[in-house]
Design a protein around this motif. Structure first.
Motif, PDB file in Angstrom:
ATOM      1  N   LEU A  40       0.870  -1.173   0.000  1.00 55.92           N
ATOM      2  CA  LEU A  40       0.000   0.000   0.000  1.00 55.92           C
ATOM      3  C   LEU A  40       0.907   1.223   0.000  1.00 55.92           C
ATOM      4  N   ILE A  41       0.536   2.237  -0.722  1.00 54.25           N
ATOM      5  CA  ILE A  41       1.346   3.450  -0.766  1.00 54.25           C
ATOM      6  C   ILE A  41       1.582   3.987   0.646  1.00 54.25           C
ATOM      7  N   ASP A  42       0.567   3.887   1.515  1.00 49.60           N
ATOM      8  CA  ASP A  42       0.709   4.378   2.887  1.00 49.60           C
ATOM      9  C   ASP A  42       1.825   3.686   3.644  1.00 49.60           C
ATOM     10  N   TYR A  51      -2.078  -5.856   9.619  1.00 46.70           N
ATOM     11  CA  TYR A  51      -2.137  -7.262   9.236  1.00 46.70           C
ATOM     12  C   TYR A  51      -0.818  -7.694   8.607  1.00 46.70           C
ATOM     13  N   TYR A  52      -0.283  -6.877   7.714  1.00 47.72           N
ATOM     14  CA  TYR A  52       0.983  -7.211   7.079  1.00 47.72           C
ATOM     15  C   TYR A  52       2.080  -7.368   8.119  1.00 47.72           C
ATOM     16  N   LEU A  72       9.546  -9.005  18.742  1.00 44.71           N
ATOM     17  CA  LEU A  72       9.112  -7.909  17.892  1.00 44.71           C
ATOM     18  C   LEU A  72       7.597  -7.887  17.913  1.00 44.71           C
ATOM     19  N   LYS A  73       7.026  -6.689  18.000  1.00 43.84           N
ATOM     20  CA  LYS A  73       5.568  -6.557  17.977  1.00 43.84           C
ATOM     21  C   LYS A  73       5.182  -5.473  16.985  1.00 43.84           C
ATOM     22  N   ASN A  74       3.938  -5.484  16.628  1.00 43.10           N
ATOM     23  CA  ASN A  74       3.411  -4.495  15.715  1.00 43.10           C
ATOM     24  C   ASN A  74       3.706  -3.096  16.259  1.00 43.10           C
ATOM     25  N   GLY A  75       4.224  -2.227  15.427  1.00 41.70           N
ATOM     26  CA  GLY A  75       4.554  -0.872  15.847  1.00 41.70           C
ATOM     27  C   GLY A  75       6.032  -0.658  16.106  1.00 41.70           C
ATOM     28  N   ASP A  76       6.796  -1.750  16.306  1.00 36.93           N
ATOM     29  CA  ASP A  76       8.237  -1.619  16.496  1.00 36.93           C
ATOM     30  C   ASP A  76       8.889  -1.198  15.186  1.00 36.93           C
ATOM     31  N   LYS A  77       9.969  -0.457  15.294  1.00 34.52           N
ATOM     32  CA  LYS A  77      10.736  -0.054  14.111  1.00 34.52           C
ATOM     33  C   LYS A  77      11.878  -1.045  13.923  1.00 34.52           C
ATOM     34  N   THR A  78      12.191  -1.324  12.671  1.00 31.22           N
ATOM     35  CA  THR A  78      13.219  -2.318  12.373  1.00 31.22           C
ATOM     36  C   THR A  78      14.248  -1.780  11.377  1.00 31.22           C
TER      37      THR A  78
END
Length: 105
Positions: A40-42, A51-52, A72-78
């Motif tokens: 997605l562009i976003d 979900y991704y 690692l959880k959703n919202g973490d930066k990698t």
């Protein structure tokens, strides 16, 4: 640990996972986990589809070579680094790091 020194900040990372990516194995492309053909562009504006990200974390956990003790959880930066492992360049080692700290300079 990895330290990324930028002009205005220093970012620190810890190793979350190491896995091997075989570009001749369709499972990696079917799962869309190495690169994302249906993005997605976003996603490139920082609004990553939840979900991704959950699917990505699940996939990496299923193929990682060993447990680093870092989750690692959703919202973490990698930060993701890769290197070629074979002369024909079909096999890559992928290292995924979790951002743990950002300091202003």
């Amino acid at each position: 640990k990895v330290k990324l020194i930028l002009e205005n900040e220093i970012r620190k990372y810890e190793l979350f996972a190491v896995y091997e990516f075989d570009s001749s194995n369709d499972i990696f492309f079917e799962k869309g986990q190495y690169y994302r053909p249906n993005y997605l562009i976003d996603d490139y504006a920082g609004d990553v589809n939840e979900y991704y990200m959950d699917e990505y974390i699940e996939f990496v956990n299923s193929v990682k070579l060993y447990d680093t003790g870092i989750s690692l959880k959703n919202g973490d930066k990698t930060l993701t680094l890769q290197t070629c492992m074979t002369p024909n360049n079909n096999l890559y080692e992928i290292c995924v790091f979790k951002e743990i700290n950002v300091e202003k300079r």
